[in-house]
Design a protein around this motif. Sequence first.
Motif, PDB file in Angstrom:
ATOM      1  N   LEU A   1       0.806  -1.219   0.000  1.00  0.00           N
ATOM      2  CA  LEU A   1       0.000   0.000   0.000  1.00  0.00           C
ATOM      3  C   LEU A   1       0.843   1.275   0.000  1.00  0.00           C
ATOM      4  O   LEU A   1       0.317   2.360  -0.233  1.00  0.00           O
ATOM      5  N   ASP A   2       2.138   1.147   0.288  1.00  0.00           N
ATOM      6  CA  ASP A   2       3.028   2.305   0.388  1.00  0.00           C
ATOM      7  C   ASP A   2       2.547   3.267   1.474  1.00  0.00           C
ATOM      8  O   ASP A   2       2.494   4.481   1.285  1.00  0.00           O
ATOM      9  N   ILE A   3       2.177   2.702   2.632  1.00  0.00           N
ATOM     10  CA  ILE A   3       1.702   3.475   3.777  1.00  0.00           C
ATOM     11  C   ILE A   3       2.525   3.091   5.002  1.00  0.00           C
ATOM     12  O   ILE A   3       2.748   1.908   5.263  1.00  0.00           O
ATOM     13  N   ALA A   4       2.958   4.090   5.746  1.00  0.00           N
ATOM     14  CA  ALA A   4       3.635   3.839   7.018  1.00  0.00           C
ATOM     15  C   ALA A   4       2.574   3.789   8.110  1.00  0.00           C
ATOM     16  O   ALA A   4       2.038   4.818   8.512  1.00  0.00           O
ATOM     17  N   ASP A   5       2.239   2.592   8.568  1.00  0.00           N
ATOM     18  CA  ASP A   5       1.137   2.403   9.508  1.00  0.00           C
ATOM     19  C   ASP A   5       1.673   2.057  10.899  1.00  0.00           C
ATOM     20  O   ASP A   5       2.283   1.009  11.095  1.00  0.00           O
ATOM     21  N   LEU A   6       1.425   2.950  11.845  1.00  0.00           N
ATOM     22  CA  LEU A   6       1.866   2.728  13.214  1.00  0.00           C
ATOM     23  C   LEU A   6       0.808   2.043  14.070  1.00  0.00           C
ATOM     24  O   LEU A   6       1.023   1.850  15.273  1.00  0.00           O
ATOM     25  N   THR A   7      -0.301   1.666  13.471  1.00  0.00           N
ATOM     26  CA  THR A   7      -1.333   0.945  14.220  1.00  0.00           C
ATOM     27  C   THR A   7      -0.786  -0.350  14.794  1.00  0.00           C
ATOM     28  O   THR A   7      -1.263  -0.834  15.827  1.00  0.00           O
TER      29      THR A   7
ATOM     30  N   ILE B   1     -10.411   6.457   9.468  1.00  0.00           N
ATOM     31  CA  ILE B   1      -9.928   7.785   9.849  1.00  0.00           C
ATOM     32  C   ILE B   1      -9.151   8.421   8.698  1.00  0.00           C
ATOM     33  O   ILE B   1      -9.294   9.619   8.415  1.00  0.00           O
ATOM     34  N   HIS B   2      -8.341   7.601   8.022  1.00  0.00           N
ATOM     35  CA  HIS B   2      -7.519   8.115   6.924  1.00  0.00           C
ATOM     36  C   HIS B   2      -8.350   8.470   5.691  1.00  0.00           C
ATOM     37  O   HIS B   2      -8.165   9.542   5.107  1.00  0.00           O
ATOM     38  N   THR B   3      -9.250   7.576   5.293  1.00  0.00           N
ATOM     39  CA  THR B   3      -9.976   7.765   4.033  1.00  0.00           C
ATOM     40  C   THR B   3     -11.195   8.674   4.161  1.00  0.00           C
ATOM     41  O   THR B   3     -11.493   9.446   3.252  1.00  0.00           O
ATOM     42  N   LYS B   4     -11.894   8.604   5.278  1.00  0.00           N
ATOM     43  CA  LYS B   4     -13.131   9.377   5.434  1.00  0.00           C
ATOM     44  C   LYS B   4     -12.906  10.737   6.075  1.00  0.00           C
ATOM     45  O   LYS B   4     -13.538  11.720   5.689  1.00  0.00           O
ATOM     46  N   LEU B   5     -12.013  10.790   7.052  1.00  0.00           N
ATOM     47  CA  LEU B   5     -11.736  12.060   7.714  1.00  0.00           C
ATOM     48  C   LEU B   5     -10.567  12.797   7.084  1.00  0.00           C
ATOM     49  O   LEU B   5     -10.213  13.900   7.522  1.00  0.00           O
ATOM     50  N   LYS B   6      -9.917  12.152   6.081  1.00  0.00           N
ATOM     51  CA  LYS B   6      -8.809  12.754   5.326  1.00  0.00           C
ATOM     52  C   LYS B   6      -7.629  13.139   6.218  1.00  0.00           C
ATOM     53  O   LYS B   6      -6.920  14.122   5.969  1.00  0.00           O
TER      54      LYS B   6
ATOM     55  N   LEU C   1      -0.133   8.306   8.429  1.00  0.00           N
ATOM     56  CA  LEU C   1       0.788   8.192   9.562  1.00  0.00           C
ATOM     57  C   LEU C   1       0.131   8.678  10.851  1.00  0.00           C
ATOM     58  O   LEU C   1       0.206   8.014  11.899  1.00  0.00           O
ATOM     59  N   LEU C   2      -0.539   9.823  10.777  1.00  0.00           N
ATOM     60  CA  LEU C   2      -1.206  10.381  11.953  1.00  0.00           C
ATOM     61  C   LEU C   2      -2.400   9.524  12.358  1.00  0.00           C
ATOM     62  O   LEU C   2      -2.660   9.333  13.552  1.00  0.00           O
TER      63      LEU C   2
END
Length: 289
Positions: A29-35, A78-83, A87-88
């Motif tokens: 996905l090329d995403i840095a996910d800290l979850t 949170i990422h897709t709907k709240l934009k 990372l945050l």
Amino acid sequence: MTDLIIATLGQGLLWSLLAIGVFITFRVLDIADLTVEGSFPLGAAISATLIVEGVDPVVSILAAAIGGMIAGAVTGWIHTKLKIPALLAGILTMIALYSINLRVMGKANVSLLRMDTIYTFFEKLSFMHTWALALVGLLVAVVTCVVLFWFFGTEIGACLRATGVNPQMIRAQGVNTDTMIVLGLLLSNGFVAVSGALIAQGNGFADVGMGVGTIVIGLASVIIGEVLFGTRSFVSNLISVVLGSIVYRIVIAVVLYLGMPPNDLKLFTAVLVAIALSLPTLKAKWQSR
């Protein structure tokens, strides 16, 4: 010495699920996910708590997977709907999961001493605990790689991979990239939570702080695997991640055996990842000379 080698191999295989989860977000996905720093102890907390309540260990692992998938889906939403940047969004979910993990366990630590775990079956067959760890780890790693290889060969899996490579192109094909991102984060954290559950059952306890630094461990496994074993195809990527996790555990075992203080392991891992990430650049500069 043999027991140490088998134990290290088993730990590497069990941690490889975490590495695979990080691979899905970081490379696919090329995403840095800290979850993952929250979903890893979440899986451990759910599994340990259910086992203490008398639930079958395998069922507790499935419940841990569902919990991790929900955590990943929340990050995706949170990422897709709240934009909010990915990372945050991962940091927000990770922080929230700390309190949730405490709620799940009711305290900071849950012991599994004298409790039946997924490894008990093998131990009843006269296998030592270290061999049980290795056998379960090998079985889970092989099944995971086979399932993921099949899944990413399907239409949905191909769309998920394309979302990370070229989201504009895949959107032009009528694919909802937001859905693909949520799906990828869901799968990733599901595998991470399963890894946490297996590690907790293997170590005999779940702790609210056991997720600290897991993102670095996952990245180290991914990068080491890519550097040492290559990325010629998707199946080789999966195998490289698993082997990278094993190599990482071997390196950690060696440095501990040589006398490195355990408190310095996080620093050592950070330096190791930095060196691995810089190898392509250093190699290119060396060749240019």
